[in-house]
Design a protein around this motif. Structure first.
Motif, PDB file in Angstrom:
ATOM      1  N   ILE A 123       0.831  -1.206   0.000  1.00  0.00           N
ATOM      2  CA  ILE A 123       0.000   0.000   0.000  1.00  0.00           C
ATOM      3  C   ILE A 123       0.866   1.256   0.000  1.00  0.00           C
ATOM      4  O   ILE A 123       0.513   2.269  -0.624  1.00  0.00           O
ATOM      5  CB  ILE A 123      -0.981  -0.009   1.189  1.00  0.00           C
ATOM      6  CG1 ILE A 123      -2.123  -0.999   0.906  1.00  0.00           C
ATOM      7  CG2 ILE A 123      -1.544   1.386   1.468  1.00  0.00           C
ATOM      8  CD1 ILE A 123      -3.062  -1.219   2.071  1.00  0.00           C
ATOM      9  N   TYR A 124       2.023   1.211   0.670  1.00  0.00           N
ATOM     10  CA  TYR A 124       2.915   2.380   0.645  1.00  0.00           C
ATOM     11  C   TYR A 124       3.364   2.691  -0.787  1.00  0.00           C
ATOM     12  O   TYR A 124       3.452   3.858  -1.186  1.00  0.00           O
ATOM     13  CB  TYR A 124       4.132   2.146   1.551  1.00  0.00           C
ATOM     14  CG  TYR A 124       3.792   2.070   3.022  1.00  0.00           C
ATOM     15  CD1 TYR A 124       2.866   2.949   3.583  1.00  0.00           C
ATOM     16  CD2 TYR A 124       4.376   1.116   3.851  1.00  0.00           C
ATOM     17  CE1 TYR A 124       2.540   2.877   4.929  1.00  0.00           C
ATOM     18  CE2 TYR A 124       4.059   1.042   5.203  1.00  0.00           C
ATOM     19  CZ  TYR A 124       3.129   1.919   5.730  1.00  0.00           C
ATOM     20  OH  TYR A 124       2.800   1.839   7.066  1.00  0.00           O
ATOM     21  N   PHE A 125       3.633   1.647  -1.545  1.00  0.00           N
ATOM     22  CA  PHE A 125       3.980   1.862  -2.958  1.00  0.00           C
ATOM     23  C   PHE A 125       2.753   2.308  -3.754  1.00  0.00           C
ATOM     24  O   PHE A 125       2.872   3.087  -4.697  1.00  0.00           O
ATOM     25  CB  PHE A 125       4.571   0.579  -3.552  1.00  0.00           C
ATOM     26  CG  PHE A 125       5.926   0.233  -3.016  1.00  0.00           C
ATOM     27  CD1 PHE A 125       7.065   0.806  -3.562  1.00  0.00           C
ATOM     28  CD2 PHE A 125       6.072  -0.647  -1.951  1.00  0.00           C
ATOM     29  CE1 PHE A 125       8.332   0.495  -3.071  1.00  0.00           C
ATOM     30  CE2 PHE A 125       7.329  -0.965  -1.450  1.00  0.00           C
ATOM     31  CZ  PHE A 125       8.461  -0.392  -2.005  1.00  0.00           C
ATOM     32  N   ALA A 126       1.577   1.830  -3.352  1.00  0.00           N
ATOM     33  CA  ALA A 126       0.336   2.214  -4.036  1.00  0.00           C
ATOM     34  C   ALA A 126       0.068   3.713  -3.903  1.00  0.00           C
ATOM     35  O   ALA A 126      -0.564   4.323  -4.774  1.00  0.00           O
ATOM     36  CB  ALA A 126      -0.840   1.420  -3.482  1.00  0.00           C
ATOM     37  N   ILE A 127       0.543   4.328  -2.822  1.00  0.00           N
ATOM     38  CA  ILE A 127       0.366   5.776  -2.641  1.00  0.00           C
ATOM     39  C   ILE A 127       1.021   6.532  -3.794  1.00  0.00           C
ATOM     40  O   ILE A 127       0.413   7.425  -4.401  1.00  0.00           O
ATOM     41  CB  ILE A 127       0.962   6.227  -1.287  1.00  0.00           C
ATOM     42  CG1 ILE A 127       0.146   5.650  -0.131  1.00  0.00           C
ATOM     43  CG2 ILE A 127       1.006   7.760  -1.209  1.00  0.00           C
ATOM     44  CD1 ILE A 127       0.770   5.884   1.240  1.00  0.00           C
ATOM     45  N   PHE A 128       2.248   6.153  -4.123  1.00  0.00           N
ATOM     46  CA  PHE A 128       2.966   6.827  -5.217  1.00  0.00           C
ATOM     47  C   PHE A 128       2.432   6.398  -6.580  1.00  0.00           C
ATOM     48  O   PHE A 128       2.401   7.196  -7.511  1.00  0.00           O
ATOM     49  CB  PHE A 128       4.466   6.525  -5.099  1.00  0.00           C
ATOM     50  CG  PHE A 128       5.089   7.068  -3.857  1.00  0.00           C
ATOM     51  CD1 PHE A 128       5.481   8.391  -3.776  1.00  0.00           C
ATOM     52  CD2 PHE A 128       5.259   6.254  -2.742  1.00  0.00           C
ATOM     53  CE1 PHE A 128       6.047   8.904  -2.620  1.00  0.00           C
ATOM     54  CE2 PHE A 128       5.827   6.752  -1.573  1.00  0.00           C
ATOM     55  CZ  PHE A 128       6.218   8.086  -1.517  1.00  0.00           C
ATOM     56  N   TYR A 129       2.009   5.146  -6.659  1.00  0.00           N
ATOM     57  CA  TYR A 129       1.426   4.632  -7.907  1.00  0.00           C
ATOM     58  C   TYR A 129       0.187   5.431  -8.295  1.00  0.00           C
ATOM     59  O   TYR A 129       0.045   5.895  -9.434  1.00  0.00           O
ATOM     60  CB  TYR A 129       1.094   3.145  -7.721  1.00  0.00           C
ATOM     61  CG  TYR A 129       0.104   2.586  -8.701  1.00  0.00           C
ATOM     62  CD1 TYR A 129       0.498   2.126  -9.952  1.00  0.00           C
ATOM     63  CD2 TYR A 129      -1.251   2.498  -8.378  1.00  0.00           C
ATOM     64  CE1 TYR A 129      -0.417   1.608 -10.853  1.00  0.00           C
ATOM     65  CE2 TYR A 129      -2.172   1.982  -9.262  1.00  0.00           C
ATOM     66  CZ  TYR A 129      -1.750   1.538 -10.499  1.00  0.00           C
ATOM     67  OH  TYR A 129      -2.656   1.039 -11.378  1.00  0.00           O
ATOM     68  N   GLN A 130      -0.746   5.616  -7.333  1.00  0.00           N
ATOM     69  CA  GLN A 130      -1.990   6.315  -7.668  1.00  0.00           C
ATOM     70  C   GLN A 130      -1.754   7.814  -7.871  1.00  0.00           C
ATOM     71  O   GLN A 130      -2.498   8.462  -8.605  1.00  0.00           O
ATOM     72  CB  GLN A 130      -3.056   6.044  -6.606  1.00  0.00           C
ATOM     73  CG  GLN A 130      -2.721   6.504  -5.197  1.00  0.00           C
ATOM     74  CD  GLN A 130      -3.267   7.875  -4.873  1.00  0.00           C
ATOM     75  OE1 GLN A 130      -4.296   8.281  -5.394  1.00  0.00           O
ATOM     76  NE2 GLN A 130      -2.562   8.604  -4.017  1.00  0.00           N
ATOM     77  N   LEU A 131      -0.692   8.360  -7.284  1.00  0.00           N
ATOM     78  CA  LEU A 131      -0.359   9.759  -7.527  1.00  0.00           C
ATOM     79  C   LEU A 131       0.101   9.958  -8.969  1.00  0.00           C
ATOM     80  O   LEU A 131      -0.323  10.903  -9.653  1.00  0.00           O
ATOM     81  CB  LEU A 131       0.728  10.223  -6.553  1.00  0.00           C
ATOM     82  CG  LEU A 131       1.144  11.699  -6.649  1.00  0.00           C
ATOM     83  CD1 LEU A 131      -0.043  12.613  -6.375  1.00  0.00           C
ATOM     84  CD2 LEU A 131       2.282  12.000  -5.671  1.00  0.00           C
ATOM     85  N   ALA A 132       0.943   9.042  -9.463  1.00  0.00           N
ATOM     86  CA  ALA A 132       1.399   9.113 -10.854  1.00  0.00           C
ATOM     87  C   ALA A 132       0.226   8.912 -11.809  1.00  0.00           C
ATOM     88  O   ALA A 132       0.115   9.588 -12.844  1.00  0.00           O
ATOM     89  CB  ALA A 132       2.479   8.065 -11.106  1.00  0.00           C
ATOM     90  N   ASP A 133      -0.676   7.985 -11.469  1.00  0.00           N
ATOM     91  CA  ASP A 133      -1.859   7.728 -12.297  1.00  0.00           C
ATOM     92  C   ASP A 133      -2.779   8.943 -12.333  1.00  0.00           C
ATOM     93  O   ASP A 133      -3.371   9.261 -13.367  1.00  0.00           O
ATOM     94  CB  ASP A 133      -2.629   6.526 -11.745  1.00  0.00           C
ATOM     95  CG  ASP A 133      -2.758   5.416 -12.785  1.00  0.00           C
ATOM     96  OD1 ASP A 133      -2.394   5.653 -13.947  1.00  0.00           O
ATOM     97  OD2 ASP A 133      -3.224   4.322 -12.431  1.00  0.00           O
ATOM     98  N   ALA A 134      -2.909   9.625 -11.195  1.00  0.00           N
ATOM     99  CA  ALA A 134      -3.789  10.789 -11.108  1.00  0.00           C
ATOM    100  C   ALA A 134      -3.279  11.946 -11.951  1.00  0.00           C
ATOM    101  O   ALA A 134      -4.047  12.825 -12.345  1.00  0.00           O
ATOM    102  CB  ALA A 134      -3.920  11.235  -9.653  1.00  0.00           C
TER     103      ALA A 134
END
Length: 456
Positions: A361-372
Motif C-alpha cells: 500500500i505504501y507503494f500504491a500511494i505513489f502509484y496512484q499519484l502518478a496515475d492521477a
C-alpha cells in the motif's frame, strides 16, 4: 454541454459532468468485484475459474472499449460546432462498428479459447468453469458494445448522470442474477462460477435495452432521432472512428495488460506475497476510478470547446481537471498512509498477508499519484482527438521502461516483489511527463491558430 464564461462556471459544469462518471465507473468496478466475491462463496474452484476467465476477458474488453470511446470526442466536436444533424449518422455507424467488433471477438474467441486454456496448468474443474464462464459471458458481448457506444453518445451531450442512473439500476440487477444463477434459486440449477457469466450477460442485455429506451423517449436524446432514417454501414465512416479509437484501445490495452504480466511474473513468490499484491492492486484500481473519471469528463468538455473553436476555454478545462485530479490523489495518499491497516484487513485477516499488504500500500500511494497525473492528461488529449502520440507514449512507458525496470529491480535488488511496483511507478511517471509536454504542444498550436484567425 453548454458554453461557460467564468472559471467558477467551468468548475461547476465540470463537477456536474465528472461526478456521475465517477459513480458510474465505481459501480461498474463493483459489478466485477461482486462477481468474483459471490463466485468465491460457491467454492475455491469456481473463484479460480472466474478469476482466470476475467483475466482473459478484461484486457480484451478494455482494449475494444477504447475503440468505442472514440465516439465521445467525435460527437462532442459536432455538438460544439452545432452540426447536430450529423450526430445520428455518426452514432448509427458507431453501433454498426460495435456490432462488427463484437462478432469478431466472439469468432476469434471460439477459435482460440480451448488452446489457451489447455496451455495453462489448470485443474480440470477450474478449466471447465473458466471456459463456460466466458462462453456464457459472450452471449452478452453484442449488447455490451452497443450499450457502450450509446453511453458515449449520452456522455458527449454532457448528460453523464443518465449513464450513472443506468449503471446504478443494473448493479442490483446483476447482484440478483448472480444470486439466482450461482446458487440455484427460483427453480434454476446452481451453476456456480459459470452462473456469474450468465448473470453478467443478462445484465448487458438489460442495460442496452434501457439505454435504447432512454434515447428514444427522453429529451434531449429523442430530439436527435437516433433510431430513425437508418443509414447503410459505411467503411469510410468506420475508418474515421477507428483512426481515433484504435490508438486509444491499444494505449488502454498496454496499460491493463502490464498488470496481468506483473501478476504472472510474481507467481514465483510465496502465496502470501501474491495475495498481498493482489489486494493492494485491487484497492489501487478502485482509487484509479477517480482520475479515470476526470479524464473521461475532460474528453467531453475539451471536445466540446475545440469543436466550438474556443481553445482558451479548452485549456481552462484542462487546468481544472488535471489540478483537481492531483489534489484528490494527494488526499487519497494521506488516507492510505493513515488507514493502511484498515484497508489491508478488508481483504484478509492473516497477519502475514496484512503486513505485506500494508507494505504494498505504501507503494500504491505513489502509484496512484502518478496515475492521477497521467489519466486526466490522456482524457484531455482525446478531447483534442490527439491519440497516436498517446499510443506511442503508453507503449514505451509501460513496456519499454516500466516492466523491464520492474523486472530488474525485483530480481537484482533487495526490493524483490516490490520492485515491480517501483517499475510501474517509474513507467507511469515518465509517461505522464511526456503526455504533459504533448498537451502543452497542442494547447500552443490551437492558441496560435486562434491568434492567426483573430488577426485576419
Amino acid at each position: 454541454m453548454y458554453e461557460t464564461k467564468t472559471i467558477k462556471e467551468k468548475i461547476k459544469l465540470f463537477t456536474i459532468i465528472s461526478l456521475p462518471i465517477l459513480i458510474t465507473q465505481v459501480s461498474m468496478y463493483l459489478m466485477n468485484f461482486f462477481d468474483t466475491v459471490m463466485s468465491g462463496r460457491a467454492g475455491a474452484e469456481d473463484l479460480a475459474g472466474v478469476a482466470i476467465g476475467s483475466s482473459l476477458w478484461v484486457p480484451i474488453f478494455t482494449g475494444i472499449n477504447g475503440i468505442l470511446l472514440a465516439i465521445t470526442p467525435i460527437i462532442a466536436h459536432l455538438i460544439g460546432a452545432k452540426s447536430n444533424d450529423d450526430v445520428p449518422k455518426k452514432l448509427q455507424q458507431g453501433m454498426y462498428l460495435a456490432t462488427a467488433l463484437a462478432i469478431l471477438v466472439v469468432i476469434i474467441g471460439a477459435l482460440i479459447l480451448n488452446p489457451i486454456l489447455n496451455a495453462m496448468d489448470l485443474a480440470p474443474n477450474v478449466r471447465h468453469v473458466a471456459k463456460y464462464y466466458l462462453i456464457s459471458l459472450s452471449t452478452g458481448i453484442i449488447p455490451l458494445f452497443i450499450f457502450n457506444t450509446l453511453r458515449c453518445f449520452i456522455d458527449a451531450l454532457g448528460q453523464t448522470r443518465i449513464s450513472m442512473i443506468i449503471i446504478l439500476i443494473s448493479l442490483p440487477l446483476n447482484l440478483f442474477f448472480n444470486y439466482v444463477f450461482i446458487f440455484g434459486k427460483l427453480g434454476f440449477p446452481a451453476y456456480g462460477g459459470i452462473g456469474s457469466g450468465i448473470a453478467t450477460a443478462l445484465t448487458y442485455w438489460l442495460v442496452c435495452v434501457i439505454a435504447i429506451g432512454i434515447i428514444k423517449k427522453i429529451y434531449p436524446f429523442r430530439s436527435y432521432n437516433a433510431f430513425s432514417n437508418w443509414v447503410k454501414p459505411a467503411l469510410r465512416e468506420w475508418w474515421e472512428q477507428l483512426k481515433i479509437g484504435i490508438p486509444i484501445g491499444f494505449a488502454i490495452f498496454f496499460e491493463t495488460s502490464i498488470f496481468s504480466a506483473v501478476t504472472l511474473l510474481m507467481s514465483v513468490y510465496r502465496t502470501e506475497t501474491i495475495a498481498a499484491h493482489q489486494a493492494a492492486m485491487n484497492f489501487a484500481s478502485l482509487l484509479y476510478m477517480i482520475p479515470l473519471s476526470v479524464g473521461l469528463a475532460l474528453t467531453i468538455a475539451i471536445g466540446f470547446e475545440i469543436g466550438a473553436k474556443r481553445p482558451s476555454d479548452a485549456r481552462a478545462y484542462g487546468l481544472i481537471g488535471i489540478s483537481g485530479g492531483i489534489f484528490i490523489a494527494l488526499f487519497n495518499g494521506i488516507v492510505l498512509f493513515y488507514l493502511d491497516d484498515a484497508v489491508a484487513r478488508l481483504y484478509n485477516t492473516d497477519p502475514a498477508v496484512v503486513e505485506l499488504t500494508k507494505q504494498f500500500i505504501y507503494f500504491a500511494i505513489f502509484y496512484q499519484l502518478a496515475d492521477a497525473f497521467g489519466a486526466p492528461i490522456q482524457g484531455a488529449l482525446r478531447g483534442y482527438k490527439d491519440v497516436n502520440v498517446t499510443l506511442i507514449i503508453a507503449f514505451v512507458s509501460f513496456w519499454i521502461i516500466g516492466l523491464p525496470s520492474g523486472w530488474y529491480l525485483a530480481n537484482y535488488t533487495a526490493l524483490e516483489p516490490f520492485g515491480y511496483w517501483v517499475g510501474i511507478i517509474i513507467g507511469l511517471s515518465v509517461g505522464a511527463i511526456a503526455l504533459l509536454f504533448r498537451l502543452f504542444q497542442l494547447q500552443n498550436k490551437y492558441r496560435n491558430i486562434q491568434k492567426n484567425a483573430s488577426a485576419t
